[in-house]
Design a protein around this motif. Structure first.
Motif, PDB file in Angstrom:
ATOM      1  N   TYR A  37     137.147  44.939  97.050  1.00 65.00           N
ATOM      2  CA  TYR A  37     137.788  43.626  96.942  1.00 65.00           C
ATOM      3  C   TYR A  37     137.083  42.647  97.873  1.00 65.00           C
ATOM      4  O   TYR A  37     136.519  43.037  98.892  1.00 65.00           O
ATOM      5  CB  TYR A  37     139.274  43.709  97.308  1.00 65.00           C
ATOM      6  N   ALA A  38     137.154  41.365  97.516  1.00 72.22           N
ATOM      7  CA  ALA A  38     136.514  40.322  98.324  1.00 72.22           C
ATOM      8  C   ALA A  38     137.444  39.130  98.466  1.00 72.22           C
ATOM      9  O   ALA A  38     138.234  38.834  97.562  1.00 72.22           O
ATOM     10  CB  ALA A  38     135.205  39.872  97.674  1.00 72.22           C
ATOM     11  N   LEU A  39     137.327  38.447  99.593  1.00 71.19           N
ATOM     12  CA  LEU A  39     138.040  37.191  99.799  1.00 71.19           C
ATOM     13  C   LEU A  39     137.285  36.078  99.074  1.00 71.19           C
ATOM     14  O   LEU A  39     136.055  36.076  99.039  1.00 71.19           O
ATOM     15  CB  LEU A  39     138.110  36.848 101.290  1.00 71.19           C
ATOM     16  N   VAL A  40     138.038  35.137  98.515  1.00 71.58           N
ATOM     17  CA  VAL A  40     137.473  33.948  97.890  1.00 71.58           C
ATOM     18  C   VAL A  40     138.076  32.755  98.613  1.00 71.58           C
ATOM     19  O   VAL A  40     139.294  32.570  98.619  1.00 71.58           O
ATOM     20  CB  VAL A  40     137.798  33.874  96.385  1.00 71.58           C
ATOM     21  N   LEU A  41     137.231  31.947  99.261  1.00 76.14           N
ATOM     22  CA  LEU A  41     137.690  30.818 100.069  1.00 76.14           C
ATOM     23  C   LEU A  41     137.702  29.526  99.268  1.00 76.14           C
ATOM     24  O   LEU A  41     136.735  29.213  98.568  1.00 76.14           O
ATOM     25  CB  LEU A  41     136.780  30.638 101.284  1.00 76.14           C
ATOM     26  N   PHE A  42     138.796  28.774  99.412  1.00 74.26           N
ATOM     27  CA  PHE A  42     138.927  27.470  98.774  1.00 74.26           C
ATOM     28  C   PHE A  42     138.882  26.335  99.797  1.00 74.26           C
ATOM     29  O   PHE A  42     138.443  25.239  99.492  1.00 74.26           O
ATOM     30  CB  PHE A  42     140.248  27.370  97.999  1.00 74.26           C
ATOM     31  N   TYR A  43     139.362  26.607 101.016  1.00 72.55           N
ATOM     32  CA  TYR A  43     139.533  25.550 102.010  1.00 72.55           C
ATOM     33  C   TYR A  43     139.552  26.183 103.388  1.00 72.55           C
ATOM     34  O   TYR A  43     140.145  27.243 103.590  1.00 72.55           O
ATOM     35  CB  TYR A  43     140.863  24.844 101.739  1.00 72.55           C
ATOM     36  N   LEU A  44     138.894  25.543 104.357  1.00 75.72           N
ATOM     37  CA  LEU A  44     138.930  26.008 105.744  1.00 75.72           C
ATOM     38  C   LEU A  44     138.920  24.805 106.674  1.00 75.72           C
ATOM     39  O   LEU A  44     138.110  23.885 106.518  1.00 75.72           O
ATOM     40  CB  LEU A  44     137.729  26.902 106.055  1.00 75.72           C
ATOM     41  N   HIS A  45     139.810  24.823 107.642  1.00 74.53           N
ATOM     42  CA  HIS A  45     139.935  23.749 108.625  1.00 74.53           C
ATOM     43  C   HIS A  45     140.090  24.399 109.999  1.00 74.53           C
ATOM     44  O   HIS A  45     140.945  25.267 110.187  1.00 74.53           O
ATOM     45  CB  HIS A  45     141.169  22.910 108.283  1.00 74.53           C
ATOM     46  N   VAL A  46     139.252  24.006 110.958  1.00 70.57           N
ATOM     47  CA  VAL A  46     139.339  24.480 112.347  1.00 70.57           C
ATOM     48  C   VAL A  46     139.368  23.241 113.232  1.00 70.57           C
ATOM     49  O   VAL A  46     138.519  22.362 113.097  1.00 70.57           O
ATOM     50  CB  VAL A  46     138.140  25.372 112.727  1.00 70.57           C
ATOM     51  N   GLN A  47     140.352  23.154 114.128  1.00 67.64           N
ATOM     52  CA  GLN A  47     140.501  21.967 114.985  1.00 67.64           C
ATOM     53  C   GLN A  47     140.646  22.375 116.443  1.00 67.64           C
ATOM     54  O   GLN A  47     141.457  23.241 116.780  1.00 67.64           O
ATOM     55  CB  GLN A  47     141.719  21.163 114.558  1.00 67.64           C
ATOM     56  N   ASN A  48     139.892  21.716 117.311  1.00 68.25           N
ATOM     57  CA  ASN A  48     139.961  21.948 118.750  1.00 68.25           C
ATOM     58  C   ASN A  48     141.248  21.321 119.296  1.00 68.25           C
ATOM     59  O   ASN A  48     141.470  20.134 119.144  1.00 68.25           O
ATOM     60  CB  ASN A  48     138.737  21.331 119.426  1.00 68.25           C
ATOM     61  N   GLU A  49     142.081  22.127 119.917  1.00 66.86           N
ATOM     62  CA  GLU A  49     143.336  21.648 120.509  1.00 66.86           C
ATOM     63  C   GLU A  49     143.215  21.497 122.025  1.00 66.86           C
ATOM     64  O   GLU A  49     144.154  21.082 122.684  1.00 66.86           O
ATOM     65  CB  GLU A  49     144.481  22.612 120.179  1.00 66.86           C
ATOM     66  N   SER A  50     142.047  21.853 122.563  1.00 68.08           N
ATOM     67  CA  SER A  50     141.841  21.755 124.009  1.00 68.08           C
ATOM     68  C   SER A  50     141.015  20.504 124.319  1.00 68.08           C
ATOM     69  O   SER A  50     140.535  19.829 123.423  1.00 68.08           O
ATOM     70  CB  SER A  50     141.106  22.999 124.527  1.00 68.08           C
ATOM     71  N   THR A  51     140.849  20.216 125.595  1.00 68.23           N
ATOM     72  CA  THR A  51     140.016  19.078 126.005  1.00 68.23           C
ATOM     73  C   THR A  51     138.601  19.526 126.356  1.00 68.23           C
ATOM     74  O   THR A  51     137.801  18.735 126.842  1.00 68.23           O
ATOM     75  CB  THR A  51     140.640  18.370 127.220  1.00 68.23           C
ATOM     76  N   THR A  52     138.288  20.788 126.079  1.00 66.35           N
ATOM     77  CA  THR A  52     136.986  21.359 126.406  1.00 66.35           C
ATOM     78  C   THR A  52     136.154  21.532 125.145  1.00 66.35           C
ATOM     79  O   THR A  52     136.617  22.122 124.164  1.00 66.35           O
ATOM     80  CB  THR A  52     137.168  22.735 127.081  1.00 66.35           C
ATOM     81  N   GLY A  53     134.933  21.028 125.158  1.00 68.23           N
ATOM     82  CA  GLY A  53     134.033  21.206 124.030  1.00 68.23           C
ATOM     83  C   GLY A  53     133.788  22.683 123.758  1.00 68.23           C
ATOM     84  O   GLY A  53     133.596  23.467 124.690  1.00 68.23           O
ATOM     85  N   THR A  54     133.817  23.058 122.489  1.00 73.06           N
ATOM     86  CA  THR A  54     133.673  24.458 122.091  1.00 73.06           C
ATOM     87  C   THR A  54     132.831  24.537 120.828  1.00 73.06           C
ATOM     88  O   THR A  54     133.032  23.766 119.901  1.00 73.06           O
ATOM     89  CB  THR A  54     135.058  25.083 121.788  1.00 73.06           C
ATOM     90  N   THR A  55     131.890  25.481 120.805  1.00 68.98           N
ATOM     91  CA  THR A  55     131.160  25.749 119.573  1.00 68.98           C
ATOM     92  C   THR A  55     131.946  26.777 118.777  1.00 68.98           C
ATOM     93  O   THR A  55     132.317  27.828 119.297  1.00 68.98           O
ATOM     94  CB  THR A  55     129.749  26.282 119.868  1.00 68.98           C
ATOM     95  N   ALA A  56     132.217  26.445 117.513  1.00 67.48           N
ATOM     96  CA  ALA A  56     132.923  27.352 116.609  1.00 67.48           C
ATOM     97  C   ALA A  56     131.947  27.834 115.553  1.00 67.48           C
ATOM     98  O   ALA A  56     131.295  27.024 114.885  1.00 67.48           O
ATOM     99  CB  ALA A  56     134.101  26.641 115.954  1.00 67.48           C
ATOM    100  N   LEU A  57     131.822  29.150 115.425  1.00 66.14           N
ATOM    101  CA  LEU A  57     131.003  29.760 114.386  1.00 66.14           C
ATOM    102  C   LEU A  57     131.935  30.344 113.339  1.00 66.14           C
ATOM    103  O   LEU A  57     132.874  31.068 113.681  1.00 66.14           O
ATOM    104  CB  LEU A  57     130.138  30.892 114.946  1.00 66.14           C
ATOM    105  N   VAL A  58     131.694  30.034 112.084  1.00 68.07           N
ATOM    106  CA  VAL A  58     132.447  30.662 111.001  1.00 68.07           C
ATOM    107  C   VAL A  58     131.596  31.812 110.500  1.00 68.07           C
ATOM    108  O   VAL A  58     130.398  31.650 110.229  1.00 68.07           O
ATOM    109  CB  VAL A  58     132.754  29.658 109.872  1.00 68.07           C
ATOM    110  N   LYS A  59     132.232  32.981 110.405  1.00 70.05           N
ATOM    111  CA  LYS A  59     131.482  34.185 110.055  1.00 70.05           C
ATOM    112  C   LYS A  59     132.147  34.924 108.900  1.00 70.05           C
ATOM    113  O   LYS A  59     133.368  34.958 108.814  1.00 70.05           O
ATOM    114  CB  LYS A  59     131.405  35.110 111.282  1.00 70.05           C
ATOM    115  N   HIS A  60     131.316  35.478 108.050  1.00 70.80           N
ATOM    116  CA  HIS A  60     131.773  36.429 107.041  1.00 70.80           C
ATOM    117  C   HIS A  60     131.431  37.793 107.628  1.00 70.80           C
ATOM    118  O   HIS A  60     130.272  38.215 107.587  1.00 70.80           O
ATOM    119  CB  HIS A  60     131.067  36.217 105.707  1.00 70.80           C
TER     120      HIS A  60
END
Length: 115
Positions: A37-60
């Motif tokens: 089985y596999a995931l099928v993505l339609f929508y993705l949203h990631v939001q920084n809630e802190s005051t510190t800059g952060t690099t976000a990597l999206v990974k499969h």
């Protein structure tokens, strides 16, 4: 009229998951489905809630497929996919954070049988 959902996927249910990730390193957003089985993505949203800059990597799983530097609170990465993204079989959706800073996420997906 022919469409992707009806013809190819048989109108599967769409799941929406929302939550928070705050650990440095890998944060599993959607667990890997069973073998075949596999995931099928339609929508993705990631939001920084802190005051510190952060690099976000999206990974499969362990493969990085996207990256964004979210500099401050409110900065976000938003993907409404033009075509659904079929992930590799039995692979989790992961967000890797460069620091232990609070981030919220929302994802819409379904699971299909592959192979």
């Amino acid at each position: 009229m022919s469409d992707f959902y009806g013809e190819i996927m048989g109108q599967p249910p769409i799941t929406r998951a929302a939550g928070a990730a705050a650990s440095s390193g890998d944060n599993t957003i959607v667990a890997a489905p069973a073998a075949g089985y596999a995931l099928v993505l339609f929508y993705l949203h990631v939001q920084n809630e802190s005051t510190t800059g952060t690099t976000a990597l999206v990974k499969h799983g362990s493969d990085t497929v996207g990256r964004a530097l979210l500099q401050a609170q409110g900065d976000m990465w938003l993907r409404g996919y033009e075509y659904p993204v079929i992930m590799p079989a039995a692979t989790a959706l992961v967000v890797n954070l460069s620091g232990a800073n609070s981030h919220n996420y929302t994802v819409e997906y379904t699971t299909i049988k592959v192979g």
